[in-house]
Design an enzyme around this catalytic site. Sequence first.
Site, PDB file in Angstrom:
ATOM      1  N   GLY A   1     -14.382 -47.160  37.341  1.00 41.50           N
ATOM      2  CA  GLY A   1     -14.798 -46.046  38.182  1.00 41.50           C
ATOM      3  C   GLY A   1     -13.621 -45.162  38.534  1.00 41.50           C
ATOM      4  O   GLY A   1     -12.460 -45.566  38.395  1.00 41.50           O
TER       5      GLY A   1
ATOM      6  N   CYS B   1     -11.569 -52.994  34.952  1.00 40.54           N
ATOM      7  CA  CYS B   1     -10.765 -51.927  35.571  1.00 40.54           C
ATOM      8  C   CYS B   1     -11.035 -51.851  37.077  1.00 40.54           C
ATOM      9  O   CYS B   1     -10.631 -52.743  37.820  1.00 40.54           O
ATOM     10  CB  CYS B   1     -11.031 -50.600  34.860  1.00 40.54           C
ATOM     11  SG  CYS B   1      -9.767 -49.334  35.180  1.00 40.54           S
ATOM     12  N   TYR B   2     -11.750 -50.820  37.543  1.00 40.09           N
ATOM     13  CA  TYR B   2     -12.058 -50.734  38.971  1.00 40.09           C
ATOM     14  C   TYR B   2     -12.814 -51.978  39.431  1.00 40.09           C
ATOM     15  O   TYR B   2     -12.599 -52.477  40.540  1.00 40.09           O
ATOM     16  CB  TYR B   2     -12.884 -49.484  39.262  1.00 40.09           C
ATOM     17  CG  TYR B   2     -13.210 -49.297  40.730  1.00 40.09           C
ATOM     18  CD1 TYR B   2     -12.381 -48.527  41.547  1.00 40.09           C
ATOM     19  CD2 TYR B   2     -14.323 -49.893  41.302  1.00 40.09           C
ATOM     20  CE1 TYR B   2     -12.667 -48.369  42.898  1.00 40.09           C
ATOM     21  CE2 TYR B   2     -14.616 -49.745  42.643  1.00 40.09           C
ATOM     22  CZ  TYR B   2     -13.790 -48.978  43.440  1.00 40.09           C
ATOM     23  OH  TYR B   2     -14.067 -48.824  44.781  1.00 40.09           O
TER      24      TYR B   2
ATOM     25  N   HIS C   1     -10.223 -51.883  28.996  1.00 42.70           N
ATOM     26  CA  HIS C   1     -11.620 -51.577  28.694  1.00 42.70           C
ATOM     27  C   HIS C   1     -12.006 -52.157  27.324  1.00 42.70           C
ATOM     28  O   HIS C   1     -11.795 -51.521  26.284  1.00 42.70           O
ATOM     29  CB  HIS C   1     -11.843 -50.058  28.692  1.00 42.70           C
ATOM     30  CG  HIS C   1     -11.738 -49.437  30.035  1.00 42.70           C
ATOM     31  ND1 HIS C   1     -12.810 -49.293  30.896  1.00 42.70           N
ATOM     32  CD2 HIS C   1     -10.662 -48.930  30.701  1.00 42.70           C
ATOM     33  CE1 HIS C   1     -12.417 -48.717  32.010  1.00 42.70           C
ATOM     34  NE2 HIS C   1     -11.112 -48.489  31.932  1.00 42.70           N
TER      35      HIS C   1
ATOM     36  N   GLU D   1     -14.882 -52.353  26.090  1.00 43.58           N
ATOM     37  CA  GLU D   1     -16.020 -51.634  25.500  1.00 43.58           C
ATOM     38  C   GLU D   1     -15.590 -50.477  24.612  1.00 43.58           C
ATOM     39  O   GLU D   1     -16.375 -49.982  23.793  1.00 43.58           O
ATOM     40  CB  GLU D   1     -16.957 -51.115  26.601  1.00 43.58           C
ATOM     41  CG  GLU D   1     -16.368 -50.078  27.529  1.00 43.58           C
ATOM     42  CD  GLU D   1     -15.599 -50.678  28.703  1.00 43.58           C
ATOM     43  OE1 GLU D   1     -15.235 -49.931  29.617  1.00 43.58           O
ATOM     44  OE2 GLU D   1     -15.369 -51.914  28.694  1.00 43.58           O
TER      45      GLU D   1
ATOM     46  N   ASP E   1     -36.461 -40.024  17.857  1.00 39.67           N
ATOM     47  CA  ASP E   1     -37.146 -40.708  18.949  1.00 39.67           C
ATOM     48  C   ASP E   1     -38.661 -40.668  18.776  1.00 39.67           C
ATOM     49  O   ASP E   1     -39.334 -41.701  18.809  1.00 39.67           O
ATOM     50  CB  ASP E   1     -36.748 -40.104  20.294  1.00 39.67           C
ATOM     51  CG  ASP E   1     -35.265 -40.247  20.590  1.00 39.67           C
ATOM     52  OD1 ASP E   1     -34.639 -41.161  20.027  1.00 39.67           O
ATOM     53  OD2 ASP E   1     -34.730 -39.438  21.359  1.00 39.67           O
TER      54      ASP E   1
ATOM     55  N   LYS F   1     -29.842 -44.797  21.948  1.00 41.15           N
ATOM     56  CA  LYS F   1     -30.112 -44.084  20.695  1.00 41.15           C
ATOM     57  C   LYS F   1     -29.774 -44.939  19.469  1.00 41.15           C
ATOM     58  O   LYS F   1     -30.519 -44.940  18.484  1.00 41.15           O
ATOM     59  CB  LYS F   1     -29.333 -42.772  20.660  1.00 41.15           C
ATOM     60  CG  LYS F   1     -29.510 -41.963  19.392  1.00 41.15           C
ATOM     61  CD  LYS F   1     -30.895 -41.332  19.303  1.00 41.15           C
ATOM     62  CE  LYS F   1     -30.969 -40.083  20.153  1.00 41.15           C
ATOM     63  NZ  LYS F   1     -32.229 -39.347  19.963  1.00 41.15           N
TER      64      LYS F   1
END
Length: 529
Positions: free
Chosen positions: A65, A92-93, A183, A185, A241, A385
């Site tokens: 964050g 992190c945060y 991070h 990710e 979609d 997606k």
Amino acid sequence: MNARLKSDIHDQQLLVIDFGSQYTQLIARRVREVGVYCEILPFDHPPERLAERARRARGIVLSGGPESVTLGSSPRIPANLLEPDRPVLGICYGMQAMAAQLGGAVGSSERREFGHADIEVANGSRLLSALEFDPGNRLPVWMSHGDKVTAAPPGFSVTASTDSAPIAAMEHDTRPWFGLQFHPEVTHTRQGEEIYRRFARDVCDCEGLWTPGNIVADAIKSARRQVGDGKVVLGLSGGVDSSVVAALLSRAVGEQLTCVFVDNGLLRKNEREEVEAAFAPSNALNLNLVTVDARAEFYGKLAGISEPEAKRKVIGNTFIDVFEREAKKIEGASWLAQGTIYPDVIESAASAYGKAHVIKSHHNVGGLPERMSFKLIEPLRELFKDEVRKIGMHLGLPRELVYRHPFPGPGLGVRVLGEIKPRYCGILREADAIFIEELRNAGYYDRVSQAFAVFMPVKSVGVVGDARRYEPVIALRAVETVDFMTARWAHLPYALIERVSNRIVNEIAAVSRVVYDVSSKPPATIEWE
């Protein structure tokens, strides 16, 4: 695996608590990529509802964050999330908040870390030790922090460090609590997916039920239960979609589904023909497809309108009018299918909590006009997606359709700058088709995330042979992005841009000049309007 787990792929799930990180959705996608379902909730979700959701989760991930834990007004971890036996991973945060709230210390770093860094991993870490390291137990990671943990809380051991952040990772000695300053990710962190795999599959004891096959089976089962013997109508746009929704519901309810494709005059070249071919009966999709030619109606209502939001609203309202007329012709239709996906749901929820500004309106979020009495069915509302594309392939849709670049709901209405005219759309269609064709020929179509042409209603002088040309300008736009929240303009080869420009100017007499957009997001948006 017991029978109950086979019947409900949501039983084993993780919960991601969002503290405002730009990477939060990426965290959820990484968890799902290792086969585990997860959802995102804001840190200030109503406490009783958050506690209920946490009880259903096998583990919690605390996002990063933009705030500083050192400020008293900054977000805190809801106390009821930190239960002794519940696995928690702070990023992190999230790690800093864990440290501050569990008796450690956090301070500002004299040397901030933004970008690549090498952490040195200590032996014995339950989360990190089994990874493959460079010499010296070093692992390249991605950092993005100004504060750092200066003292680990009681009961925690330091499991990784850097020169400027001596506590780059920590974990509790007996409880399943972990903190990472970096991070995992982000793709720049080597073996980041494996870190999430170890947390989700090993620490949280999840089996990996979240697979394309299971998602499709669950969606079909859910749709059949929801619709019963009712009839469903779907506005089929030709985008991934709505196409995946059509394929799913075709499998689920068969002839109870009717798809309505509206040709609004704002489509890409040959789009109508491609949709009709993709969903022809010969492709084994058991659906009814109705094509409506509404080009004159859309152009008529858009005449004289140039402001982007006004155009979007006219296009959206006209679509509803046309669609409603067609839907009334379907006797007994009581369900409306939409291609809402999980990022739409997250952003709508963020708006409800006052965390988001409206940059532009979305065409498929916000419900239905009160006069439309349909009940909503949204088979994709849990999916990102990339997951939609995976199940599209699983359902046998053409790869060219599934991996097509995103196309805005208002279509060319927001790529023709200013007032929309049929002639402008025709020019833009041809220019866009040339651009996409050359990207494919050069092998760049799948290397960029989105590419398109823009019609600029300004005229420029050109020279063709011995003749003077005074015609509009076409802009080319291509971007690279992971989540479409941020994007970098694509560094296409000059020779490719030159070839596209030459073809457009030579093949389209109504164009005098071609320019290339080198704006990133932010500060620009991906679309021009």
